[in-house]
Design a protein around this motif. Structure first.
Motif, PDB file in Angstrom:
ATOM      1  N   GLY A   1       0.819  -1.210   0.000  1.00 11.90           N
ATOM      2  CA  GLY A   1       0.000   0.000   0.000  1.00 11.90           C
ATOM      3  C   GLY A   1       0.851   1.257   0.000  1.00 11.90           C
ATOM      4  N   LEU A   2       1.866   1.286   0.888  1.00 11.79           N
ATOM      5  CA  LEU A   2       2.722   2.476   0.966  1.00 11.79           C
ATOM      6  C   LEU A   2       3.540   2.627  -0.312  1.00 11.79           C
ATOM      7  N   ALA A   3       4.036   1.506  -0.840  1.00 12.77           N
ATOM      8  CA  ALA A   3       4.799   1.576  -2.097  1.00 12.77           C
ATOM      9  C   ALA A   3       3.919   2.123  -3.211  1.00 12.77           C
ATOM     10  N   ALA A   4       2.634   1.737  -3.214  1.00 12.69           N
ATOM     11  CA  ALA A   4       1.721   2.218  -4.253  1.00 12.69           C
ATOM     12  C   ALA A   4       1.537   3.728  -4.146  1.00 12.69           C
ATOM     13  N   VAL A   5       1.484   4.234  -2.905  1.00 12.37           N
ATOM     14  CA  VAL A   5       1.324   5.676  -2.700  1.00 12.37           C
ATOM     15  C   VAL A   5       2.560   6.420  -3.218  1.00 12.37           C
ATOM     16  N   PHE A   6       3.739   5.900  -2.889  1.00 12.81           N
ATOM     17  CA  PHE A   6       4.953   6.616  -3.280  1.00 12.81           C
ATOM     18  C   PHE A   6       5.288   6.431  -4.757  1.00 12.81           C
ATOM     19  N   ALA A   7       4.806   5.345  -5.352  1.00 17.63           N
ATOM     20  CA  ALA A   7       5.092   5.092  -6.774  1.00 17.63           C
ATOM     21  C   ALA A   7       3.934   5.538  -7.663  1.00 17.63           C
ATOM     22  N   ASN A   8       2.991   6.251  -7.074  1.00 20.83           N
ATOM     23  CA  ASN A   8       1.788   6.631  -7.809  1.00 20.83           C
ATOM     24  C   ASN A   8       2.087   7.559  -8.982  1.00 20.83           C
ATOM     25  N   GLY A   9       3.236   8.258  -8.925  1.00 26.25           N
ATOM     26  CA  GLY A   9       3.565   9.197  -9.982  1.00 26.25           C
ATOM     27  C   GLY A   9       4.113   8.535 -11.237  1.00 26.25           C
ATOM     28  N   LEU A  10       4.432   7.232 -11.153  1.00 25.37           N
ATOM     29  CA  LEU A  10       5.005   6.550 -12.319  1.00 25.37           C
ATOM     30  C   LEU A  10       3.989   6.492 -13.463  1.00 25.37           C
ATOM     31  N   PRO A  11       4.484   6.563 -14.698  1.00 25.24           N
ATOM     32  CA  PRO A  11       3.552   6.575 -15.839  1.00 25.24           C
ATOM     33  C   PRO A  11       2.845   5.231 -16.017  1.00 25.24           C
ATOM     34  N   PHE A  12       1.698   5.266 -16.686  1.00 23.93           N
ATOM     35  CA  PHE A  12       0.925   4.065 -17.052  1.00 23.93           C
ATOM     36  C   PHE A  12       0.562   3.194 -15.852  1.00 23.93           C
ATOM     37  N   LYS A  13       0.424   3.786 -14.684  1.00 22.39           N
ATOM     38  CA  LYS A  13       0.051   2.990 -13.498  1.00 22.39           C
ATOM     39  C   LYS A  13       1.066   1.890 -13.200  1.00 22.39           C
ATOM     40  N   LEU A  14       2.310   2.095 -13.604  1.00 21.62           N
ATOM     41  CA  LEU A  14       3.353   1.102 -13.322  1.00 21.62           C
ATOM     42  C   LEU A  14       3.546   0.911 -11.825  1.00 21.62           C
ATOM     43  N   GLY A  15       3.191   1.948 -11.052  1.00 18.53           N
ATOM     44  CA  GLY A  15       3.358   1.888  -9.603  1.00 18.53           C
ATOM     45  C   GLY A  15       2.644   0.702  -8.983  1.00 18.53           C
ATOM     46  N   LEU A  16       1.518   0.310  -9.571  1.00 18.24           N
ATOM     47  CA  LEU A  16       0.741  -0.812  -9.041  1.00 18.24           C
ATOM     48  C   LEU A  16       1.555  -2.099  -9.036  1.00 18.24           C
ATOM     49  N   MET A  17       2.259  -2.315 -10.148  1.00 18.57           N
ATOM     50  CA  MET A  17       3.075  -3.535 -10.276  1.00 18.57           C
ATOM     51  C   MET A  17       4.269  -3.489  -9.317  1.00 18.57           C
ATOM     52  N   VAL A  18       4.929  -2.303  -9.248  1.00 20.69           N
ATOM     53  CA  VAL A  18       6.050  -2.125  -8.323  1.00 20.69           C
ATOM     54  C   VAL A  18       5.594  -2.409  -6.897  1.00 20.69           C
ATOM     55  N   ALA A  19       4.410  -1.873  -6.554  1.00 20.90           N
ATOM     56  CA  ALA A  19       3.880  -2.033  -5.206  1.00 20.90           C
ATOM     57  C   ALA A  19       3.540  -3.489  -4.908  1.00 20.90           C
ATOM     58  N   ALA A  20       2.908  -4.159  -5.879  1.00 23.09           N
ATOM     59  CA  ALA A  20       2.530  -5.564  -5.664  1.00 23.09           C
ATOM     60  C   ALA A  20       3.772  -6.411  -5.400  1.00 23.09           C
ATOM     61  N   LEU A  21       4.814  -6.201  -6.205  1.00 25.28           N
ATOM     62  CA  LEU A  21       6.038  -6.991  -6.026  1.00 25.28           C
ATOM     63  C   LEU A  21       6.703  -6.669  -4.691  1.00 25.28           C
ATOM     64  N   THR A  22       6.676  -5.390  -4.286  1.00 22.87           N
ATOM     65  CA  THR A  22       7.225  -5.011  -2.979  1.00 22.87           C
ATOM     66  C   THR A  22       6.501  -5.770  -1.867  1.00 22.87           C
ATOM     67  N   GLY A  23       5.177  -5.770  -1.923  1.00 25.73           N
ATOM     68  CA  GLY A  23       4.385  -6.445  -0.900  1.00 25.73           C
ATOM     69  C   GLY A  23       4.669  -7.936  -0.839  1.00 25.73           C
ATOM     70  N   ILE A  24       4.786  -8.556  -1.996  1.00 28.02           N
ATOM     71  CA  ILE A  24       5.047  -9.997  -2.053  1.00 28.02           C
ATOM     72  C   ILE A  24       6.409 -10.315  -1.413  1.00 28.02           C
ATOM     73  N   LEU A  25       7.417  -9.495  -1.768  1.00 24.67           N
ATOM     74  CA  LEU A  25       8.760  -9.716  -1.211  1.00 24.67           C
ATOM     75  C   LEU A  25       8.765  -9.562   0.300  1.00 24.67           C
ATOM     76  N   VAL A  26       8.102  -8.517   0.789  1.00 23.21           N
ATOM     77  CA  VAL A  26       8.053  -8.279   2.238  1.00 23.21           C
ATOM     78  C   VAL A  26       7.326  -9.432   2.935  1.00 23.21           C
ATOM     79  N   GLY A  27       6.238  -9.896   2.333  1.00 24.83           N
ATOM     80  CA  GLY A  27       5.488 -11.010   2.917  1.00 24.83           C
ATOM     81  C   GLY A  27       6.344 -12.266   3.034  1.00 24.83           C
ATOM     82  N   VAL A  28       7.048 -12.601   1.966  1.00 20.61           N
ATOM     83  CA  VAL A  28       7.911 -13.789   1.971  1.00 20.61           C
ATOM     84  C   VAL A  28       9.025 -13.630   3.005  1.00 20.61           C
ATOM     85  N   TRP A  29       9.609 -12.437   3.036  1.00 22.75           N
ATOM     86  CA  TRP A  29      10.709 -12.162   3.969  1.00 22.75           C
ATOM     87  C   TRP A  29      10.243 -12.334   5.418  1.00 22.75           C
ATOM     88  N   LEU A  30       9.096 -11.748   5.755  1.00 23.74           N
ATOM     89  CA  LEU A  30       8.584 -11.848   7.129  1.00 23.74           C
ATOM     90  C   LEU A  30       8.242 -13.289   7.495  1.00 23.74           C
TER      91      LEU A  30
END
Lengths: 103, 240
Positions: B200-229
């Motif tokens: 969620g936070l990554a999506a907020v900070f990456a919201n300025g990326l073109p073509f809604k690319l931030g959504l993908m960046v955010a999803a991958l960030t969340g997945i990595l953090v989940g696996v790590w935890l």
């Protein structure tokens, strides 16, 4: 370009993405790590859609009390947690938003 | 085919429909707004409705309607569709273990019905299942068809009513609320909570990326953090 052709192209692209892994992973056994990672897809993607809607309703970050969507969304989260019911969550969130907008 | 197994088909189908109904209700306002927006963007009514059947992806359709209104070229529309819908690659991979035994026509049909809402309801149900039903794909079918009907109907009504739906009703908010209703009950442990918060936070900070690319960046960030935890907590358990 003809708009109809563009829309058909959009449909083909969308469908190809949706079908891709269903077909490609048919004969491959997914590794435990990938399986573990895919388990986090729902919370990650859904939250990535929710957060900007609540924190940046006008396009810029707004953490103030005048951000009605943030307050209504926060209430909806509590309702979702307590009731585990999507309908109650939508009803509470919309009621809160409309109420805050009229104040 | 025995009667027992056919009733079980029906049972799974009915359960999928039942589980999807509240989510479909939350999607209806979103469909109405799409209809209004598509006409405002200058799409002919027939094409606006056809897009719901051909593309069947709410957020991509919203962005497309706006881009068409802004006179964007076709290539941009196609590229945007690709990036906005890339998250479905993750959905497709998530569901592949559940569909791999099915005949091709089933997989082609389910892929068409693989929306955010049908995916979330279906995969959360499969994850929580204690006993595996051989007819579980009917659950997916029921959920997918319910959302399909809700989407086609609501966009048609939106196109028909057009500007009679005022923006001040903030009906677009129902989509975020629907997703809140789906995701919050799942956040029962630290890895899931961490995945949700970081994405969620990554999506907020990456919201300025073109073509809604931030959504993908955010999803991958969340997945990595989940696996790590999750790995972190299983290591702690081992070391105890």
């Amino acid at each position: 370009m003809n708009l109809w052709l563009v829309v058909i192209g959009m449909g083909i692209i969308t469908y190809a993405i949706r079908l891709s892994m269903i077909v490609l992973l048919e004969k491959v056994e997914i590794t435990p790590t990938i399986k573990q990672a895919l388990h986090f897809v729902p919370p990650a993607v859904l939250s990535a859609i929710i957060f900007p809607e609540l924190l940046q309703p006008g396009g810029t970050i707004d953490l103030s009390f005048s951000n009605e969507r943030l307050l209504a969304g926060f209430l909806a989260m509590i309702v979702a947690w307590r009731t585990k019911n999507v309908l109650f969550t939508i009803a509470a969130g919309m009621a809160a938003l409309w109420l805050l907008q009229t104040i | 085919m025995s009667t027992a197994s056919s009733s079980s088909h029906r049972h799974e189908l009915a359960n999928g429909i039942k589980a999807e109904l509240p989510i479909a209700l939350g999607v209806i306002p979103f469909g109405l707004i799409y209809g209004v927006l598509a006409l405002a963007g200058g799409l002919p009514p027939a094409l606006a409705q056809a897009m719901s059947a051909i593309v069947f992806a709410g957020s991509a359709q919203f962005i497309a309607a706006q881009l068409i209104g802004a006179g964007a070229p076709g290539v941009i529309l196609l590229l945007t569709t690709f990036i906005v819908n890339l998250r479905h690659l993750l959905y497709s991979a998530s569901l592949s273990p559940y569909t791999k035994h099915l005949p091709a026509r089933w997989r082609w049909l389910l892929a068409y019905l693989l929306t955010d809402e049908a995916f979330a309801v279906t995969v959360l149900h499969y994850d929580g299942e204690t006993a595996v039903s051989p007819n579980r794909h009917y659950y997916f079918l029921g959920a997918g068809m319910t959302l399909w009907v809700a989407w086609q109907t609501s966009t048609a009504v939106g196109i028909f009513l057009g500007a009679q739906i005022p923006a001040s009703w903030s009906l677009d908010f129902t989509l975020a609320l629907t997703f809140i209703g789906l995701v919050v009950p799942v956040l029962k442990d630290r890895p899931n909570l961490g995945a949700a918060l970081s994405a969620g936070l990554a999506a907020v900070f990456a919201n300025g990326l073109p073509f809604k690319l931030g959504l993908m960046v955010a999803a991958l960030t969340g997945i990595l953090v989940g696996v790590w935890l999750e790995n972190l907590s299983s290591q702690q358990k081992e070391s105890l």
